[in-house]
Scaffold this active site. Sequence first.
Site, PDB file in Angstrom:
ATOM      1  N   TYR A 144     -29.378 -38.733 -45.649  1.00  0.00           N
ATOM      2  CA  TYR A 144     -30.021 -39.512 -44.979  1.00  0.00           C
ATOM      3  C   TYR A 144     -32.322 -39.218 -44.343  1.00  0.00           C
ATOM      4  O   TYR A 144     -33.046 -39.470 -44.319  1.00  0.00           O
ATOM      5  CB  TYR A 144     -29.802 -39.623 -43.183  1.00  0.00           C
ATOM      6  CG  TYR A 144     -28.590 -40.107 -43.263  1.00  0.00           C
ATOM      7  CD1 TYR A 144     -28.115 -41.104 -44.524  1.00  0.00           C
ATOM      8  CD2 TYR A 144     -27.838 -40.460 -41.653  1.00  0.00           C
ATOM      9  CE1 TYR A 144     -26.678 -41.142 -43.939  1.00  0.00           C
ATOM     10  CE2 TYR A 144     -26.350 -40.704 -41.829  1.00  0.00           C
ATOM     11  CZ  TYR A 144     -26.041 -41.543 -42.965  1.00  0.00           C
ATOM     12  OH  TYR A 144     -24.385 -41.508 -42.745  1.00  0.00           O
ATOM     13  N   LYS A 194     -17.005 -33.245 -50.686  1.00  0.00           N
ATOM     14  CA  LYS A 194     -16.690 -34.039 -51.294  1.00  0.00           C
ATOM     15  C   LYS A 194     -17.535 -33.365 -53.370  1.00  0.00           C
ATOM     16  O   LYS A 194     -18.197 -34.020 -53.957  1.00  0.00           O
ATOM     17  CB  LYS A 194     -17.881 -35.734 -51.764  1.00  0.00           C
ATOM     18  CG  LYS A 194     -17.335 -36.170 -53.101  1.00  0.00           C
ATOM     19  CD  LYS A 194     -15.866 -36.661 -52.954  1.00  0.00           C
ATOM     20  CE  LYS A 194     -15.611 -38.082 -53.777  1.00  0.00           C
ATOM     21  NZ  LYS A 194     -13.513 -38.414 -54.095  1.00  0.00           N
ATOM     22  N   ASP A 227     -12.401 -38.130 -48.633  1.00  0.00           N
ATOM     23  CA  ASP A 227     -12.271 -39.872 -48.991  1.00  0.00           C
ATOM     24  C   ASP A 227     -10.607 -40.006 -48.331  1.00  0.00           C
ATOM     25  O   ASP A 227     -10.028 -40.409 -47.679  1.00  0.00           O
ATOM     26  CB  ASP A 227     -12.002 -40.100 -50.366  1.00  0.00           C
ATOM     27  CG  ASP A 227     -11.886 -39.518 -51.115  1.00  0.00           C
ATOM     28  OD1 ASP A 227     -11.771 -37.658 -51.288  1.00  0.00           O
ATOM     29  OD2 ASP A 227     -11.406 -39.492 -52.578  1.00  0.00           O
ATOM     30  N   ASP A 251     -21.562 -38.317 -40.109  1.00  0.00           N
ATOM     31  CA  ASP A 251     -21.560 -39.517 -39.326  1.00  0.00           C
ATOM     32  C   ASP A 251     -20.366 -41.340 -39.420  1.00  0.00           C
ATOM     33  O   ASP A 251     -19.721 -41.027 -38.412  1.00  0.00           O
ATOM     34  CB  ASP A 251     -22.638 -40.672 -40.208  1.00  0.00           C
ATOM     35  CG  ASP A 251     -23.687 -41.604 -39.345  1.00  0.00           C
ATOM     36  OD1 ASP A 251     -22.968 -42.195 -38.378  1.00  0.00           O
ATOM     37  OD2 ASP A 251     -23.818 -42.350 -39.937  1.00  0.00           O
ATOM     38  N   ASP A 255     -17.536 -41.403 -36.576  1.00  0.00           N
ATOM     39  CA  ASP A 255     -16.893 -42.559 -35.718  1.00  0.00           C
ATOM     40  C   ASP A 255     -15.114 -43.119 -35.541  1.00  0.00           C
ATOM     41  O   ASP A 255     -14.978 -43.489 -35.397  1.00  0.00           O
ATOM     42  CB  ASP A 255     -17.746 -43.833 -35.948  1.00  0.00           C
ATOM     43  CG  ASP A 255     -19.097 -44.536 -35.700  1.00  0.00           C
ATOM     44  OD1 ASP A 255     -19.284 -43.151 -35.359  1.00  0.00           O
ATOM     45  OD2 ASP A 255     -19.748 -45.094 -35.715  1.00  0.00           O
TER      46      ASP A 255
END
Length: 365
Positions: A144, A194, A227, A251, A255
């Site tokens: 970001y 990851k 994942d 993020d 959520d």
Amino acid sequence: MKTLKFAVLPGDYIGPEVMSVALDVLKAATEPAGIKLDYTEAHVGGAGIDNEGKALPDSTIKVCEEADAILFGSIGGPKWENLPPAEQPERAALLPIRKHFNLFANLRPGLLYQELTDASPLKAERIPEGIDMVCVRELTGGIYFGPKRTETLEDGDIQATDEMVYKKSEIERILDVAIASAKARSGKICSVDKANVLTTSVLWRKTATEYVAKHAPEIELSHMYVDNAAMQMARDPNQFDVIVTENMFGDIISDEMGIVCGSLGMLSSASLGTGKNKYDLPFGLYEPSGGTAPDIAGKGIANPCAQILSAALMLRYSFGENEIAEKIEKAVKQAVMDGFRTGDISFGKPSIGTKEMAAAIIERL
Ligand code: NAD
């Protein structure tokens, strides 16, 4: 007499409604302990645009700089949606305020009381005791905030690039926050990355392994690919206690945690900065996880619990008032257990308004 100096930025739509009663609860909780509240209100988001021509006015930054913490509502909504993207409340206020105060650590408690398991989209038998976990998200690094560019290639095609960048020191400082959080809980951290694909994740995993072994060997550290973490969150969220992860993964995962925990109206959050306030505690911004809920604004029916629980986090992290924070958290839980519910958590049963919910909480303090 101890005085708590903080900035109050209610924001837009339901923001001012839930902020007003959260301040009542804060006052009722701190007064008996001889603590005085010294807060200054300032405009942010749409309110900043309407009143001062800017989503994050300079006067608001000044109020925040002079305070020891920020209690934030939420910002944005249909009224400002037609502005150019760069001027819209969230983009023009939320990211800049995080950057200005170097708010690098976002803590989101994922809390679902046993009495509210109906609020979760998960089957009740998967979460018989409710949910209790924390997601610690890195907030000022990664993709970001990395370099971005869009270019036209020699063959005329167009290519856009966002770079994901992390320094070892950035990973270590967010691990410190996760370690402190885990020490106050079950002592378990799951680091989400990851590392099978991304170089930043390879550094993330190596740093987490070495740093925890050196600085907090008593912590049980595990690693999980993002994942898989997304699947596990929907399968069995209670296998997690403290999750620590980078900005974009956090993020998404936080959520997802929010939705498995039911209503946004119950979920608080804390964003802690590198700076220390006069109590030698982190300067932080405390806000509900949800948005401005324009669909219910002005009706007096918004759930104030997320804002009230965010105020409790402010007491804990920026003012060191753990006992009063716990008192507020217990009062919120007791009010819900006693059947006091706003519309978002009532499931067809009778519901009460924002002010009545706050009154029920104050009664239980
Ligand atoms: P939202 O979180 O505002 O609302 C989603 C749903 O949850 C709505 O049905 C709403 O009524 C409900 N809800 C949220 N908070 C509630 C509460 N306290 N009590 C009862 N119900 C509640 O998300 P949205 O509708 O996607 O966004 C509305 C605006 O808020 C947008 O402009 C968005 O950009 C902004 N937003 C701001 C923030 C922030 O300030 N940090 C975060 C998210 C969204």
